[in-house]
Enzyme design. Structure first.
Site, PDB file in Angstrom:
ATOM      1  N   LYS A  94      60.479  22.914  51.852  1.00 27.19           N
ATOM      2  CA  LYS A  94      61.161  21.735  51.284  1.00 27.19           C
ATOM      3  C   LYS A  94      62.263  22.116  50.283  1.00 27.19           C
ATOM      4  O   LYS A  94      63.243  21.401  50.147  1.00 27.19           O
ATOM      5  CB  LYS A  94      60.157  20.802  50.617  1.00 27.19           C
ATOM      6  N   GLU A 127      60.476  10.119  47.693  1.00 28.94           N
ATOM      7  CA  GLU A 127      59.054   9.941  48.010  1.00 28.94           C
ATOM      8  C   GLU A 127      58.437  11.310  48.252  1.00 28.94           C
ATOM      9  O   GLU A 127      59.147  12.273  48.506  1.00 28.94           O
ATOM     10  CB  GLU A 127      58.919   9.094  49.284  1.00 28.94           C
ATOM     11  N   SER A 177      55.215  26.630  57.478  1.00 33.38           N
ATOM     12  CA  SER A 177      56.088  25.847  56.601  1.00 33.38           C
ATOM     13  C   SER A 177      55.685  25.878  55.128  1.00 33.38           C
ATOM     14  O   SER A 177      56.520  25.642  54.260  1.00 33.38           O
ATOM     15  CB  SER A 177      56.152  24.403  57.082  1.00 33.38           C
TER      16      SER A 177
HETATM   17  C1  LIG Z   1      54.030  22.552  53.953  1.00 32.53           C
HETATM   18  C2  LIG Z   1      54.541  21.360  54.683  1.00 32.53           C
HETATM   19  N1  LIG Z   1      54.832  21.467  55.991  1.00 32.53           N
HETATM   20  C3  LIG Z   1      55.289  20.418  56.698  1.00 32.53           C
HETATM   21  C4  LIG Z   1      55.454  19.180  56.110  1.00 32.53           C
HETATM   22  C5  LIG Z   1      55.922  18.045  56.954  1.00 32.53           C
HETATM   23  O1  LIG Z   1      57.245  17.716  56.748  1.00 32.53           O
HETATM   24  P1  LIG Z   1      58.342  18.005  57.836  1.00 32.53           P
HETATM   25  O2  LIG Z   1      57.804  17.501  59.145  1.00 32.53           O
HETATM   26  O3  LIG Z   1      59.517  17.258  57.353  1.00 32.53           O
HETATM   27  O4  LIG Z   1      58.558  19.468  57.884  1.00 32.53           O
HETATM   28  C6  LIG Z   1      55.162  19.017  54.750  1.00 32.53           C
HETATM   29  C7  LIG Z   1      55.345  17.726  54.078  1.00 32.53           C
HETATM   30  O5  LIG Z   1      55.016  17.514  52.961  1.00 32.53           O
HETATM   31  C8  LIG Z   1      54.691  20.133  54.017  1.00 32.53           C
HETATM   32  O6  LIG Z   1      54.384  20.040  52.722  1.00 32.53           O
END
Ligand SMILES: Cc1ncc(COP(=O)(O)O)c(C=O)c1O
Length: 401
Positions: free
Chosen positions: A94, A116, A381
């Site tokens: 993020k 948010e 992620s």
């Molecule tokens: C570690 C992590 N991965 C994935 C996501 C999902 O978001 P996005 O689909 O936008 O990657 C989040 C959302 O808070 C997150 O904290």
């Protein structure tokens, strides 16, 4: 930028049949201002230079790609690799778009960042950006997520953010977006609403994707350098879809199979999952057209997943488009599979993943044995520190799963 990225979306933000900007009239001039600022500022040498500096010296980029050898051996079949966004400062992807949005806000003369958050990762990342740029920060978060993601709430407060609890409706991510839009209406002159994923009205799906593109660019170079070839498969979890678009965008013009992994929660019954692409229908949500999980009245349905950051009844319009064109295959992993992957990666690789990312790990564990000799690159992620209290209180050390 690849040929695909340069031509998608259209000038007014359409990815095929999805996207656009359906805004209440008072917000129209503010989104126009953001569009124009993005077009003008983000391409300037000064912006690019400063963002590169931040990525290297503040965020710690590039993050590595790791070969998950133990996991690959345990699964048998394909070799599994992970792009380590858990090692990005603040522990998730993020921050890539938050630092860029913060920088854009500074160039625009704004004094406040607001958004948010679901799992709290976007909130922490934005609060970090606000602290770095010396701005105010306001984060809207559902009460359910506040209880589940307590460490991230503390982090946001330590970073100086005002955390606004959202107590209506499902008290989760969708309501947090509703609440933030409401608050933004009265302060759009001085604040930038830094939407947390590739969702929302144009230009956010494009802008957030382009700010996350660094993940795919790095991963492609690193994988080539490590193995001499491109991966056969690339997978990422999909909530709104920003980490997935980040890594997919690096491979979109290549002959590489792309997989988005949605949360199947506890069952395929409406209300018990958040698999929007798998079960959704065309609709409008939060000012853009996409696939939406709807209840009997046609309103956004309640959703459930163990991963707060995936708890959204809509999805980024580009994912709806890539599903329609068939360029990306969308599949799912349920809570149990994600939790098993959470424990497996922790014990056998020494990496505690975020519950969101654990959905991508679950996909790789499931698919590895079906693809002997192939390679699977997942986007890890984020890291799971925020989830350890919730997981251990509810599932111990995973022995009963
Ligand atoms: C570690 C992590 N991965 C994935 C996501 C999902 O978001 P996005 O689909 O936008 O990657 C989040 C959302 O808070 C997150 O904290």
């Amino acid at each position: 930028m690849t040929a695909y990225l340069k031509s998608t979306p259209t000038r007014d933000g359409w990815f095929g049949d999805y996207g656009g900007a359906m805004l209440p009239p008072p917000l129209e001039p503010h989104f126009k201002e953001i569009r124009e600022a993005y077009d003008r500022i983000s391409k300037s040498a000064e912006f690019i230079r400063e963002l590169r500096y931040i990525r290297k010296h503040f965020q710690g980029r590039p993050t590595p790609v790791s070969h998950l050898k133990n996991l690959s051996d345990r699964c048998g079949g394909a070799q599994i690799y992970a792009k380590r966004e858990d090692l990005n400062h603040t522990g998730a992807h993020k921050l890539n778009h938050c630092m860029a949005e913060g920088l854009l806000a500074r160039f625009m003369g704004k004094t406040k960042l607001m958004a948010e958050t679901g799992a709290g990762q976007h909130g922490v990342a934005l609060a970090t950006a606000a602290a770095y740029f010396g701005m105010e920060c306001e984060i809207h978060m559902g009460e359910i997520d506040i209880a589940k993601e307590a460490p991230n709430v503390t982090r946001m407060k330590l970073l100086g953010a005002n955390v606004v609890p959202v107590s209506f409706g499902g008290r989760s991510l969708k309501e947090a977006v509703d609440s933030c839009f409401q608050s933004y209406l009265s302060q759009a002159d001085t604040a930038l609403f830094a939407i947390g994923s590739v969702v929302g009205p144009h230009p956010f799906p494009m802008m957030v994707r382009n700010f996350q593109h660094v993940v795919g660019v790095e991963a492609r170079d690193q994988f080539l350098e490590m193995t001499g070839e491109l991966p056969d498969m690339v997978a990422a979890c999909v909530g709104g879809g920003s980490n997935a678009m980040g890594i997919f965008s690096g491979f979109i013009d290549d002959d590489v199979a792309l997989y988005g992994v949605e949360p199947m929660g506890t069952s395929s019954r409406l209300g018990e999952h958040a698999a929007t692409i798998t079960y959704g229908e065309d609709g409008d949500i939060h000012g853009f057209r996409t696939l939406v999980l709807k209840d009997a009245e046609g309103n956004p349905a309640p959703v459930h997943t163990v991963a707060s950051g995936l708890d959204y009844p809509g999805v980024g319009p580009e994912h709806a488009h890539l599903h329609k064109t068939g360029r990306v295959t969308y599949t799912s992993a349920d809570d149990r599979a994600a939790l098993k992957a959470f424990f497996e990666l922790s014990r056998h690789e020494g990496i505690i993943p975020a519950l969101e990312s654990a959905h991508a790990v679950a996909f790789a564990m499931r698919e590895a044995s079906n693809h002997p000799g192939k390679s699977i690159l997942i986007n890890l992620s984020g890291r799971g520190d925020k989830d350890i209290d919730y997981v251990t209180e509810n599932f111990g050390l995973g022995d009963g799963l």
